[in-house]
Design a protein around this motif. Sequence first.
Motif, PDB file in Angstrom:
ATOM      1  N   GLN A 131       0.828  -1.208   0.000  1.00  0.00           N
ATOM      2  CA  GLN A 131       0.000   0.000   0.000  1.00  0.00           C
ATOM      3  C   GLN A 131       0.862   1.258   0.000  1.00  0.00           C
ATOM      4  N   GLN A 132       1.958   1.241   0.743  1.00  0.00           N
ATOM      5  CA  GLN A 132       2.816   2.419   0.821  1.00  0.00           C
ATOM      6  C   GLN A 132       3.505   2.744  -0.498  1.00  0.00           C
ATOM      7  N   ASN A 133       3.723   1.726  -1.320  1.00  0.00           N
ATOM      8  CA  ASN A 133       4.473   1.944  -2.560  1.00  0.00           C
ATOM      9  C   ASN A 133       3.595   2.161  -3.785  1.00  0.00           C
ATOM     10  N   LEU A 134       2.284   2.056  -3.631  1.00  0.00           N
ATOM     11  CA  LEU A 134       1.393   2.251  -4.775  1.00  0.00           C
ATOM     12  C   LEU A 134       1.116   3.731  -4.995  1.00  0.00           C
ATOM     13  N   PRO A 135       1.020   4.159  -6.256  1.00  0.00           N
ATOM     14  CA  PRO A 135       0.646   5.555  -6.528  1.00  0.00           C
ATOM     15  C   PRO A 135      -0.724   5.899  -5.953  1.00  0.00           C
ATOM     16  N   ASP A 136      -1.609   4.899  -5.907  1.00  0.00           N
ATOM     17  CA  ASP A 136      -2.949   5.105  -5.359  1.00  0.00           C
ATOM     18  C   ASP A 136      -3.149   4.146  -4.183  1.00  0.00           C
ATOM     19  N   PRO A 137      -2.786   4.555  -2.963  1.00  0.00           N
ATOM     20  CA  PRO A 137      -2.907   3.676  -1.794  1.00  0.00           C
ATOM     21  C   PRO A 137      -4.328   3.216  -1.513  1.00  0.00           C
ATOM     22  N   SER A 138      -5.327   3.921  -2.050  1.00  0.00           N
ATOM     23  CA  SER A 138      -6.713   3.542  -1.789  1.00  0.00           C
ATOM     24  C   SER A 138      -7.075   2.208  -2.435  1.00  0.00           C
ATOM     25  N   SER A 139      -6.187   1.681  -3.283  1.00  0.00           N
ATOM     26  CA  SER A 139      -6.454   0.388  -3.927  1.00  0.00           C
ATOM     27  C   SER A 139      -6.632  -0.726  -2.908  1.00  0.00           C
ATOM     28  N   PHE A 140      -6.010  -0.577  -1.734  1.00  0.00           N
ATOM     29  CA  PHE A 140      -6.152  -1.583  -0.689  1.00  0.00           C
ATOM     30  C   PHE A 140      -7.038  -1.096   0.448  1.00  0.00           C
ATOM     31  N   ALA A 141      -7.748   0.000   0.248  1.00  0.00           N
ATOM     32  CA  ALA A 141      -8.569   0.585   1.299  1.00  0.00           C
ATOM     33  C   ALA A 141     -10.049   0.485   0.942  1.00  0.00           C
ATOM     34  N   ARG A 142     -10.882   1.270   1.620  1.00  0.00           N
ATOM     35  CA  ARG A 142     -12.328   1.211   1.462  1.00  0.00           C
ATOM     36  C   ARG A 142     -12.775   1.518   0.034  1.00  0.00           C
ATOM     37  N   ALA A 143     -12.031   2.414  -0.637  1.00  0.00           N
ATOM     38  CA  ALA A 143     -12.421   2.811  -1.989  1.00  0.00           C
ATOM     39  C   ALA A 143     -12.455   1.626  -2.945  1.00  0.00           C
ATOM     40  N   ALA A 144     -11.582   0.650  -2.716  1.00  0.00           N
ATOM     41  CA  ALA A 144     -11.551  -0.520  -3.589  1.00  0.00           C
ATOM     42  C   ALA A 144     -12.865  -1.289  -3.527  1.00  0.00           C
ATOM     43  N   TYR A 145     -13.481  -1.301  -2.346  1.00  0.00           N
ATOM     44  CA  TYR A 145     -14.766  -1.982  -2.179  1.00  0.00           C
ATOM     45  C   TYR A 145     -15.843  -1.293  -3.012  1.00  0.00           C
ATOM     46  N   LEU A 146     -15.867   0.023  -2.965  1.00  0.00           N
ATOM     47  CA  LEU A 146     -16.854   0.780  -3.735  1.00  0.00           C
ATOM     48  C   LEU A 146     -16.632   0.593  -5.236  1.00  0.00           C
ATOM     49  N   ASN A 147     -15.379   0.638  -5.648  1.00  0.00           N
ATOM     50  CA  ASN A 147     -15.072   0.483  -7.069  1.00  0.00           C
ATOM     51  C   ASN A 147     -15.477  -0.894  -7.575  1.00  0.00           C
ATOM     52  N   ALA A 148     -15.244  -1.926  -6.749  1.00  0.00           N
ATOM     53  CA  ALA A 148     -15.599  -3.289  -7.156  1.00  0.00           C
ATOM     54  C   ALA A 148     -17.105  -3.430  -7.344  1.00  0.00           C
ATOM     55  N   LEU A 149     -17.880  -2.840  -6.436  1.00  0.00           N
ATOM     56  CA  LEU A 149     -19.334  -2.914  -6.561  1.00  0.00           C
ATOM     57  C   LEU A 149     -19.830  -2.158  -7.793  1.00  0.00           C
ATOM     58  N   ASP A 150     -19.259  -0.983  -8.029  1.00  0.00           N
ATOM     59  CA  ASP A 150     -19.707  -0.164  -9.155  1.00  0.00           C
ATOM     60  C   ASP A 150     -19.359  -0.791 -10.491  1.00  0.00           C
ATOM     61  N   SER A 151     -18.265  -1.575 -10.516  1.00  0.00           N
ATOM     62  CA  SER A 151     -17.810  -2.131 -11.792  1.00  0.00           C
ATOM     63  C   SER A 151     -18.388  -3.505 -12.096  1.00  0.00           C
ATOM     64  N   PHE A 152     -19.195  -4.044 -11.165  1.00  0.00           N
ATOM     65  CA  PHE A 152     -19.727  -5.390 -11.376  1.00  0.00           C
ATOM     66  C   PHE A 152     -20.740  -5.407 -12.518  1.00  0.00           C
ATOM     67  N   THR A 153     -20.586  -6.392 -13.409  1.00  0.00           N
ATOM     68  CA  THR A 153     -21.516  -6.584 -14.520  1.00  0.00           C
ATOM     69  C   THR A 153     -22.108  -7.987 -14.431  1.00  0.00           C
ATOM     70  N   PRO A 154     -23.431  -8.135 -14.431  1.00  0.00           N
ATOM     71  CA  PRO A 154     -24.022  -9.465 -14.369  1.00  0.00           C
ATOM     72  C   PRO A 154     -23.587 -10.341 -15.540  1.00  0.00           C
ATOM     73  N   PRO A 155     -23.481 -11.634 -15.353  1.00  0.00           N
ATOM     74  CA  PRO A 155     -23.083 -12.534 -16.447  1.00  0.00           C
ATOM     75  C   PRO A 155     -24.057 -12.424 -17.618  1.00  0.00           C
ATOM     76  N   ALA A 156     -23.492 -12.604 -18.814  1.00  0.00           N
ATOM     77  CA  ALA A 156     -24.312 -12.543 -20.017  1.00  0.00           C
ATOM     78  C   ALA A 156     -25.401 -13.615 -19.978  1.00  0.00           C
ATOM     79  N   GLY A 157     -26.600 -13.226 -20.372  1.00  0.00           N
ATOM     80  CA  GLY A 157     -27.706 -14.185 -20.428  1.00  0.00           C
ATOM     81  C   GLY A 157     -28.531 -14.269 -19.157  1.00  0.00           C
ATOM     82  N   VAL A 158     -28.039 -13.677 -18.079  1.00  0.00           N
ATOM     83  CA  VAL A 158     -28.795 -13.681 -16.820  1.00  0.00           C
ATOM     84  C   VAL A 158     -29.761 -12.499 -16.821  1.00  0.00           C
ATOM     85  N   ARG A 159     -31.031 -12.804 -16.619  1.00  0.00           N
ATOM     86  CA  ARG A 159     -32.053 -11.767 -16.631  1.00  0.00           C
ATOM     87  C   ARG A 159     -32.604 -11.536 -15.232  1.00  0.00           C
ATOM     88  N   TYR A 160     -32.852 -10.275 -14.912  1.00  0.00           N
ATOM     89  CA  TYR A 160     -33.383  -9.913 -13.586  1.00  0.00           C
ATOM     90  C   TYR A 160     -34.737  -9.248 -13.731  1.00  0.00           C
TER      91      TYR A 160
END
Length: 336
Positions: free
Chosen positions: A307-336
């Motif tokens: 974490q200390q050596n990354l240009p963006d330390p938030s990659s291992f922090a809370r922001a990574a959780y938000l980014n993962a949720l926002d970037s999730f795409t349902p599998p192709a063919g799955v309908r809701y």
Amino acid sequence: MPDLSTTYLGLALKNPLVPSSTPLSHDVDAMLHLEDAGAAAVVMHSLFEEDVRNDELMIDRFLVHPDSFGEAAGHLPFGHDYRSRLDGYLEQIQALKSRLSIPVVASLNGSSLNGWVELGREMQAAGADALELNAWFMPGDPKLSGEALEEHHIALLRELKTVVSIPVSMKLSPFFSSLPHFVRQIEGAGAAGVSLFNRFFQPDIDLDTLGVVDRVQLSSSADVLLTMRWIAILRGRTGLSLAATGGVHTANDALKMLLAGADVVHMASALLQRGPQALAEILDGIVRWMEVREYDSVAQMKGSMSQQNLPDPSSFARAAYLNALDSFTPPAGVRY
């Protein structure tokens, strides 16, 4: 060829791959095969304090005070014929030390002050190069606070360090409320390293018998991610040696741990499933990856993506959780 050497618990190792605590260490020949495959050190199977105490109770019941059993007492073994689990463990340390040329780390799973201190002293006397303390306790009492549990572990470690001079590492669960703070306390109490994370075997419910069953569930590569994240957070924030354990099945798994900042990578499930060749394959994969990317040494690579050596330390922090949720795409063919 890249320089694979690393330092763990003050021990100079030829590479970062270390078989962790498994039943394999019961067999000296199995350990020799792992050394031949490239293991840089070995961690023995854990000696459980409960087993030692049960042996002591049996000795007291059948050998020290046998008179209450009348005629049956004549059929009991003599004291000098009895071999306790502690005796067997200490003999195994000596056997491994006499046959292996790599460091041998004893493993102790205990919970009482006397247990850790007495057993740790005997393991050191038997020749262990270091001790790994399995700090596992099931806090089922709602009156027991997290702070009290942490203080209990610290007191055990501090007392143990008064009687042993070999380096001590603590193997922790991921369930501490503030892991970096607890790791800092461990360092202050005299630990030389920390191993993340302890893998627990969870009880299951059999729906046919309606009984509780215990099953050994081996890890998968997906288990790497939790450990990798915390290793990356701790790297540079503690002077302790960092051991990554849980989920290392491929060279890619091991490389991620090293890039995050691990000093050594422990292996267990992969060895149980595939034998010593798993270690040799992972070691070869690490070398090939380093050569392609022109890394000169493990030391150069180790912690370069903490974490200390990354240009963006938030990659291992809370922001990574938000980014993962926002970037999730349902599998192709799955309908809701």
